[in-house]
Design a protein around this motif. Sequence first.
Motif, PDB file in Angstrom:
ATOM      1  N   HIS A 141       1.065  -1.359   0.140  1.00 60.25           N
ATOM      2  CA  HIS A 141       0.287   0.303  -0.170  1.00 60.25           C
ATOM      3  C   HIS A 141       0.784   1.172   0.214  1.00 60.25           C
ATOM      4  O   HIS A 141       2.024   1.330   0.688  1.00 60.25           O
ATOM      5  N   ARG A 142       0.346   1.843  -0.567  1.00 58.69           N
ATOM      6  CA  ARG A 142       1.264   3.231  -0.516  1.00 58.69           C
ATOM      7  C   ARG A 142       2.213   3.140  -1.845  1.00 58.69           C
ATOM      8  O   ARG A 142       3.011   4.072  -0.699  1.00 58.69           O
ATOM      9  N   ILE A 197      -1.068  13.799  -2.780  1.00 58.56           N
ATOM     10  CA  ILE A 197      -0.910  14.871  -2.211  1.00 58.56           C
ATOM     11  C   ILE A 197      -1.739  14.867  -0.715  1.00 58.56           C
ATOM     12  O   ILE A 197      -1.193  15.144   0.095  1.00 58.56           O
ATOM     13  N   LEU A 198      -2.611  14.042  -0.610  1.00 59.73           N
ATOM     14  CA  LEU A 198      -3.948  14.381   0.133  1.00 59.73           C
ATOM     15  C   LEU A 198      -2.662  13.267   1.242  1.00 59.73           C
ATOM     16  O   LEU A 198      -2.876  13.182   2.674  1.00 59.73           O
ATOM     17  N   ASP A 199      -2.358  12.147   0.039  1.00 59.49           N
ATOM     18  CA  ASP A 199      -2.322  10.991   1.422  1.00 59.49           C
ATOM     19  C   ASP A 199      -0.572  11.618   1.701  1.00 59.49           C
ATOM     20  O   ASP A 199      -0.767  10.656   3.092  1.00 59.49           O
ATOM     21  N   MET A 200       0.400  12.104   0.897  1.00 57.12           N
ATOM     22  CA  MET A 200       0.727  13.199   1.785  1.00 57.12           C
ATOM     23  C   MET A 200       0.956  13.913   3.312  1.00 57.12           C
ATOM     24  O   MET A 200       2.016  14.134   3.747  1.00 57.12           O
ATOM     25  N   ARG A 204       1.542   8.197   7.810  1.00 59.72           N
ATOM     26  CA  ARG A 204       2.194   7.474   6.863  1.00 59.72           C
ATOM     27  C   ARG A 204       3.047   8.043   5.589  1.00 59.72           C
ATOM     28  O   ARG A 204       3.507   7.274   5.793  1.00 59.72           O
ATOM     29  N   GLY A 205       2.608   8.915   5.270  1.00 60.97           N
ATOM     30  CA  GLY A 205       2.960   9.555   4.263  1.00 60.97           C
ATOM     31  C   GLY A 205       3.212   8.608   3.131  1.00 60.97           C
ATOM     32  O   GLY A 205       2.479   7.077   2.544  1.00 60.97           O
ATOM     33  N   VAL A 206       3.422   8.395   2.047  1.00 58.99           N
ATOM     34  CA  VAL A 206       3.944   7.768   0.464  1.00 58.99           C
ATOM     35  C   VAL A 206       5.000   7.555  -0.051  1.00 58.99           C
ATOM     36  O   VAL A 206       5.758   8.343   0.178  1.00 58.99           O
ATOM     37  N   LYS A 207       5.232   6.508  -0.855  1.00 60.40           N
ATOM     38  CA  LYS A 207       6.521   6.193  -1.533  1.00 60.40           C
ATOM     39  C   LYS A 207       6.677   6.845  -2.446  1.00 60.40           C
ATOM     40  O   LYS A 207       6.266   6.395  -3.499  1.00 60.40           O
ATOM     41  N   LYS A 232       6.262  12.389   3.258  1.00 59.21           N
ATOM     42  CA  LYS A 232       5.659  13.233   3.693  1.00 59.21           C
ATOM     43  C   LYS A 232       5.770  14.808   4.000  1.00 59.21           C
ATOM     44  O   LYS A 232       6.088  15.203   3.761  1.00 59.21           O
ATOM     45  N   PHE A 233       4.351  15.395   4.514  1.00 58.10           N
ATOM     46  CA  PHE A 233       4.283  16.681   4.983  1.00 58.10           C
ATOM     47  C   PHE A 233       4.523  17.143   6.375  1.00 58.10           C
ATOM     48  O   PHE A 233       4.749  15.970   6.995  1.00 58.10           O
ATOM     49  N   PRO A 234       5.676  17.936   6.722  1.00 61.02           N
ATOM     50  CA  PRO A 234       6.401  18.234   7.974  1.00 61.02           C
ATOM     51  C   PRO A 234       4.659  17.813   9.054  1.00 61.02           C
ATOM     52  O   PRO A 234       4.510  17.975  10.068  1.00 61.02           O
TER      53      PRO A 234
END
Length: 172
Positions: free
Chosen positions: A68-69, A107-110, A114-117, A127-129
């Motif tokens: 996932h992601r 972008i939303l998942d960032m 968990r962020g994204v690869k 991921k965003f700070p």
Amino acid sequence: MTGKTHVAAGLLVGAITVDHYHTDLFSTVTVICLAIAGSLLPDICHTRSKIGRQFKILSLLVSTIFGHRTFTHSLLFLGMIGFLLILIQTPTYYLVTIIGAMASHVILDMLTPRGVKLLYPIPLAIKFPFTFKTGGFLDASLSTAFSIGAIYIIFQEFINEILKYVSHSLSG
């Protein structure tokens, strides 16, 4: 993010595309449908997602191979889809819609812890700070804001005509 938030962001991407390209009714409906589908496509890697439940076998296959992601949330995947769309000579406003909606998903998942690869196959989570929990108040707020923005853009000419009429009626 929840599926609702991804759909709302996709709808906003579609509305902006329709407004920018001044599409006819058929193309407008197609753009909105493609935007919604594109906003959900990266989650094909998650068997319990909105799109994963619709395409169970494909979702299970993608999830098993990549997890996932990862791949479906990467610049590589966005680039491959973009290349395929160019290869089949997709009209620009459809291409912009699909890639823009998919990018909105990533972008939303960032924004989640968990962020994204994003740089897959490099195994670095991006991921965003500032992140927040999926399904919480901020997730719902984004979904609402994106939906209101999309509705405004889609109906802005109609709304402006009503406001002009009301203004004219009140002054005359």
